[in-house]
Each structure stands twice: as C-alpha cells, then as structure tokens.
Design an enzyme around this catalytic site. Structure first.
Site, PDB file in Angstrom:
ATOM      1  CD  GLU A  53      12.730   4.469   8.845  1.00  0.00           C
ATOM      2  OE1 GLU A  53      12.519   5.411   9.650  1.00  0.00           O
ATOM      3  OE2 GLU A  53      12.871   4.623   7.627  1.00  0.00           O
ATOM      4  CE  LYS A  81      -1.892   3.006   1.913  1.00  0.00           C
ATOM      5  NZ  LYS A  81      -1.715   4.427   1.516  1.00  0.00           N
ATOM      6  CB  CYS A  89      13.192   8.201   7.846  1.00  0.00           C
ATOM      7  SG  CYS A  89      13.863   7.261   6.488  1.00  0.00           S
ATOM      8  CD  GLU A  97      10.665  12.549  11.461  1.00  0.00           C
ATOM      9  OE1 GLU A  97       9.508  12.123  11.571  1.00  0.00           O
ATOM     10  OE2 GLU A  97      11.600  11.875  11.002  1.00  0.00           O
TER      11      GLU A  97
HETATM   12  P1  NAI Z   1       1.812   8.669   7.776  1.00  0.00           P
HETATM   13  O1  NAI Z   1       2.645   7.906   8.737  1.00  0.00           O
HETATM   14  O2  NAI Z   1       0.404   8.911   8.187  1.00  0.00           O
HETATM   15  O3  NAI Z   1       1.781   7.929   6.346  1.00  0.00           O
HETATM   16  C1  NAI Z   1       2.674   6.916   5.956  1.00  0.00           C
HETATM   17  C2  NAI Z   1       1.907   5.784   5.298  1.00  0.00           C
HETATM   18  O4  NAI Z   1       0.970   5.250   6.223  1.00  0.00           O
HETATM   19  C3  NAI Z   1       1.093   6.184   4.063  1.00  0.00           C
HETATM   20  O5  NAI Z   1       1.123   5.109   3.126  1.00  0.00           O
HETATM   21  C4  NAI Z   1      -0.306   6.327   4.613  1.00  0.00           C
HETATM   22  O6  NAI Z   1      -1.293   6.116   3.634  1.00  0.00           O
HETATM   23  C5  NAI Z   1      -0.332   5.227   5.647  1.00  0.00           C
HETATM   24  N1  NAI Z   1      -1.315   5.407   6.724  1.00  0.00           N
HETATM   25  C6  NAI Z   1      -1.759   6.576   7.272  1.00  0.00           C
HETATM   26  N2  NAI Z   1      -2.663   6.329   8.239  1.00  0.00           N
HETATM   27  C7  NAI Z   1      -2.798   4.986   8.313  1.00  0.00           C
HETATM   28  C8  NAI Z   1      -3.583   4.111   9.125  1.00  0.00           C
HETATM   29  N3  NAI Z   1      -4.434   4.575  10.051  1.00  0.00           N
HETATM   30  N4  NAI Z   1      -3.462   2.780   8.956  1.00  0.00           N
HETATM   31  C9  NAI Z   1      -2.615   2.289   8.032  1.00  0.00           C
HETATM   32  N5  NAI Z   1      -1.859   3.054   7.224  1.00  0.00           N
HETATM   33  C10 NAI Z   1      -1.948   4.391   7.361  1.00  0.00           C
HETATM   34  O7  NAI Z   1       2.567  10.025   7.492  1.00  0.00           O
HETATM   35  P2  NAI Z   1       2.112  11.363   6.736  1.00  0.00           P
HETATM   36  O8  NAI Z   1       0.766  11.790   7.198  1.00  0.00           O
HETATM   37  O9  NAI Z   1       2.291  11.180   5.303  1.00  0.00           O
HETATM   38  O10 NAI Z   1       3.209  12.389   7.283  1.00  0.00           O
HETATM   39  C11 NAI Z   1       3.109  12.920   8.602  1.00  0.00           C
HETATM   40  C12 NAI Z   1       4.447  12.977   9.275  1.00  0.00           C
HETATM   41  O11 NAI Z   1       5.003  11.670   9.364  1.00  0.00           O
HETATM   42  C13 NAI Z   1       5.526  13.767   8.556  1.00  0.00           C
HETATM   43  O12 NAI Z   1       5.451  15.120   8.877  1.00  0.00           O
HETATM   44  C14 NAI Z   1       6.801  13.132   9.084  1.00  0.00           C
HETATM   45  O13 NAI Z   1       7.156  13.694  10.313  1.00  0.00           O
HETATM   46  C15 NAI Z   1       6.411  11.694   9.319  1.00  0.00           C
HETATM   47  N6  NAI Z   1       6.876  10.797   8.224  1.00  0.00           N
HETATM   48  C16 NAI Z   1       7.988  10.051   8.433  1.00  0.00           C
HETATM   49  C17 NAI Z   1       8.486   9.254   7.432  1.00  0.00           C
HETATM   50  C18 NAI Z   1       9.708   8.429   7.606  1.00  0.00           C
HETATM   51  O14 NAI Z   1      10.398   8.170   6.644  1.00  0.00           O
HETATM   52  N7  NAI Z   1      10.007   7.958   8.773  1.00  0.00           N
HETATM   53  C19 NAI Z   1       7.850   9.203   6.108  1.00  0.00           C
HETATM   54  C20 NAI Z   1       6.649  10.002   5.994  1.00  0.00           C
HETATM   55  C21 NAI Z   1       6.206  10.777   7.035  1.00  0.00           C
END
Ligand code: NAI
Ligand code: MG
Length: 482
Positions: free
Chosen positions: A253, A178, A287, A384
């Site tokens: 991660e 996904k 990240c 972050e």
């Molecule tokens: P997110 O963690 O919500 O999204 C990442 C993935 O999780 C996407 O594929 C999203 O569709 C999915 N997702 C979201 N809610 C979910 C749920 N309830 N159940 C299952 N899957 C779900 O992150 P988002 O909203 O894109 O970004 C928010 C913050 O997250 C950013 O500001 C950053 O701080 C952090 N982030 C960290 C990353 C990393 O590489 N560690 C990558 C992206 C975001």
C-alpha cells in the site's frame, strides 16, 4: 508515567512472548518540540532471526492448535483492552508522532474496532465445495500462510497494525511486526496488551529499528511466508524485489494522489468539510489524503473562495494543543514538503493557514497551503507530497475530469461529488482507483471496506473481510471415494 502505562522496559523488542533487550538503541523524539521521550531498541539481523524463529515455533505450537473461535476471542479481548486505554494510547501517539489528540484518539478507536471486526470474523472464513467428477468430493480449505512480516509506516501506526496484524492473526498466522523508527510506542503498547489478553507466545513479535537494518532483514528473511508493507513507492519496490527472491506473496500500500471530482450540481455545504479534511488530516501525511480537488468550471470560483476561507482559519500547533494540524513527523519530512513548496513559485497560492505563534521551538511545523488553477501536469499535481498541500484544478466536462483524475501514476482513492445518479455510476466505473466514494470521502474510517490501490499505489487488499483472503492461502482437496 503516561508514556509507559504498560511497564514495557525501554529499548526492548517483543520476541516469543518476552521483552528482550536490544543491543543498540535509537532516540525517540517528540515532533512537537524535539524533546527526548525515551529510547527504543535498534533491531539487528539476529533480532529478526530470533523473532522469525519464535513465530515459526508459535505456528507449530499452541497458536496453531487454537480453533478459529478461540483466536477470535483473543483478538476481541485485545480490542477490549485497547478500548479501556483509548486516552492513554491517544496521548502516547500524539507525543510520538505529533498528531493532534483528537486524531490520535480516532486511531485508537479504530484499532479497537479492527480487533472487534477481525475477532468476530475469525471463525467465519469458509472454503467451498466444488461439483466435480463422478465418485469425487472436492472442496477448498483456507489456511494461514505461516509467518507473516508486517512493515508499517509512522503516519497511522495503530490503524495499520489493526488492519494488517489484526487480519493476519485472525487467519492464524504468526506475525513479525517492524514498526517505523519514528513511531514504535503504540506498537509496543499493542504488544503488551496482546500478551495481557492471552495471545500465545510468539504469535506476535515486535522488532523496532531502522528500515535499512531490521526492515530489510525481515523483508529478505527466507523463512517468512508473506509480507505486507505500507509506505513509499521506493521502499515498496525494495520489498517486492525481496519477496520475489523468496517467491512469497506481498501486499503493498504505497499511497497516492487521490482526487475528488466536484461537479456543479454537488451539495457544496456537505462537500466542503470532506474536501478540506481529506487534505489536512494528520497534516496531509495520509496515504489516502485527497491532495487534488478537481472542480467543474461553473462551480470553480465558489469552491476556491470557500476552501480558501476555511484554510485561513486552519491553525497549526503542538499535538497536545489539539489544533487542526500538528507538526510533521520529522525534520526530514518537513524538508520534503518545503522542497515541493519551493517548486510552486509559478503557482497561485489561494490561501495559507496559520502556525500558532506559541508553538514550541524545535517542532516540525508547516502551514497548510492551498493552490488554485494548477496545471494537471505540474509536479504538485502529480507527485505525492505527504504534507498539508492541496491543489485545485478546473475542468469543463465529465470526460476531461476523468482524464485528469486518472492522469497520475497512482490509483488509491477517488471521490465524486454530484447529484446526478447516472454520472455517479458511470464515474465509479471509469475512475482508476481501489476505492471510490460517492458524495463522501472516507466517512466512518472504513474498517469494513476493502482498501488498496492500483498502479503505483500498490496491490493487494487490506481492511474488511477481503483482507482475510489476502492473509491466507487456498488449498484444494479432491477426494475419490467411488
Ligand atoms: P518508507 O517507505 O521508507 O518507510 C516505511 C516503513 O518501511 C518504515 O517502517 C521503515 O522503517 C521501513 N523501511 C524503510 N526502508 C526499508 C527497507 N530498505 N527495507 C525494509 N523496510 C524499510 O517511508 P519514509 O522514509 O518514512 O517516508 C518517505 C515517503 O514515503 C513520504 O514522504 C511519503 O511520501 C511516503 N510514505 C507513504 C506512506 C503511506 O501511507 N502510503 C506512509 C509513510 C510514508
Ligand atoms: Mg516518534
């Protein structure tokens, strides 16, 4: 049409080797100018059910019967196809997520390298024999978990597909991927290349859509056997809770607040590009971004001055202009970063980069900002930000440096810049992080290097050979033969 060289029908999922129309759709917009690029399918519970069931069929069918060497060859073929399409994939990624072309190209190269690495590794994972009781032979078998779920973010889609799906397939799992709603196009292209390379139907299924719908349905699905997730801490907690309910292993991660420690005997000419690039690469949406630069007082003024000069020369522009930084992924992410900047009124802004005056309207541009003399407990030094913001923090002694470095909730990556070999060895042990770099930061991309965090940065390891252990389970066999 450069965005669809693989003739993937718009708004389709990949389920059981077939492109399957989604019931509803989502718009795909270009973060550089907010123009509409295409549409993707908005996955539902039914789509996830169909994908998990196709994966289950694959793991009992042709995919299950393939030998490790055959699996490795398929992955290598996917890697060759990726290699042949580097430029196209880079352009698709640049338009979809806004990263400058050079950086998008590096991601495509890394995806090819992951497939090469895991293709070569597939038939080299072995169990062991165990000295045991008289009359017994005991040994272990490494086996796939079964159906693995992969929920990935938008910041490095190709790299994270490579490290997560690549390792899972190498071990013989059947995957349901996904991708993030903001970054599905290269994931779908990867699916098309996997089909062309001869990956059996159902070994890789891709459901696009929202995290709260398709993502949640996948994480909660009772018939998956492992889930890997990269993204925010808040969503990671939801994923781990869902995994707990089904009692399945989970790899998380979740990013970090990774420090680089610069001592006064460091080779600054070598360090400078690493200090800056680790903060501004992909506009800080990384990240393993290094958002904290800790500098020994005796070198402090020089580092602040040299980093400031470099920042003033940074340019922000649309992805295809290939400036130092592109736009952020979305208006939402720009808002997150601007809210942090609004909390910086008590800080000294040492330098700020420039947004190219010709950037198109509608893009999510933020100028990179460097702050000096930041107290280590300030929100900008603790949380972050996920944008182009770095803080410089002074320290006097090695002990103080370690205390500041270890003083956040996170522990993903750290770097030590010093010529003192004993200090290098000491700090590599004392720093709380999943990876420590000595006189470099993330050089070479690190496909081979196990990667993952401690604390709120998550748990489990991806990349390198160790990922293959995470994407498999160990069976012990004890045979009595007298
Ligand atoms: P997110 O963690 O919500 O999204 C990442 C993935 O999780 C996407 O594929 C999203 O569709 C999915 N997702 C979201 N809610 C979910 C749920 N309830 N159940 C299952 N899957 C779900 O992150 P988002 O909203 O894109 O970004 C928010 C913050 O997250 C950013 O500001 C950053 O701080 C952090 N982030 C960290 C990353 C990393 O590489 N560690 C990558 C992206 C975001
Ligand atoms: Mg996008």
């Amino acid at each position: 049409m450069p965005l669809n060289p693989f003739n993937i029908p718009a708004a389709h999922h990949l389920i059981g080797g077939k492109w399957t129309a989604g019931r509803d759709t989502l718009e795909v917009r270009n973060p550089s100018d907010d123009t509409l690029l295409t549409t993707i399918a908005r996955g539902t519970n039914d789509d996830i059910n169909a994908a998990v069931s196709a994966a289950e069929d694959a793991r009992q069918g042709e995919w299950a019967r393939m030998t490790a060497v055959e699996r490795g060859r398929v992955l290598s073929r996917i890697g060759q196809l990726v290699q042949e399409h580097i430029e196209t994939l880079a352009l698709i990624e640049a338009m979809d997520v806004g990263k400058p072309l050079t950086q998008a190209r590096a991601d495509a190269v890394a995806l090819a390298r992951y497939m090469e690495f895991y293709g070569g590794a597939a038939d080299k994972v072995m169990g062991h024999t165990i000295p045991y009781l008289d009359g017994y032979t005991a040994y272990t078998l490494r086996e796939p978990h079964g159906v693995t779920g992969h929920i990935i973010p938008w910041n490095y889609p190709m790299q994270i597909i490579g490290r997560s799906v690549g390792a899972a397939l190498a071990m013989g799992n059947a995957c349901v991927l996904k991708p993030a709603e903001d970054a599905c196009l290269t994931a779908l292209a990867f699916g098309a290349m996997a089909l062309e390379a001869g990956l059996p139907d159902g070994a890789l299924n891709i459901i696009t859509g929202l995290g709260s719908q398709a993502g949640a349905a996948l994480a909660e699905h009772p018939d998956i056997h492992h889930i890997s997730f990269t993204g925010s801490v808040a969503t990671g907690q939801i994923i781990q809770a869902a995994a707990a309910k089904n009692v399945i292993p989970v790899t998380l991660e979740l990013g970090g607040k990774s420090p680089q420690l610069v001592f006064d005997d460091a080779d600054l000419d070598r360090a400078l590009p690493f200090l800056i690039n680790a903060g501004i690469q992909n506009a800080g949406q990384t990240c393993s971004a290094s958002s904290r630069i800790l500098v020994q007082r005796s070198a402090y003024a020089e580092v602040v001055e040299r980093m400031s000069l470099a920042y003033e020369n940074l340019r922000v522009g649309p992805a295809t202009a290939d400036a130092s930084l592109g736009p952020l992924i979305s208006a939402k992410q720009k808002n997150v970063v601007e809210n942090y900047l609004a909390q910086a009124t008590d800080l000294t802004c040492a330098a700020i980069g420039k947004i190219d005056p010709n950037t198109p309207q509608g893009g999510h541009y933020v100028a990179p900002a460097l702050f000096a003399d930041v107290p280590s407990d300030h929100p900008l030094a603790q949380q972050e930000i996920f944008g182009p913001v770095q803080v410089i923090i002074p320290f006097e002694t090695e002990e103080e440096a370690v205390e500041i470095a270890n003083g956040t909730d996170f522990g993903l990556v750290a770097a030590i810049w010093t010529a003192d070999g004993a200090r290098q060895m000491r700090l590599a042990k004392h720093l709380r992080a999943g990876q420590v770099f000595i006189n470099n930061y993330g050089a070479g991309g690190g496909v081979e290097l196990p990667f993952g965090g401690v604390g709120k940065s998550g748990h489990g390891r991806e990349k390198g050979f160790d990922a293959l252990y995470g994407f498999s389970t160990l069976k012990t066999v004890a045979a009595w033969h007298g």
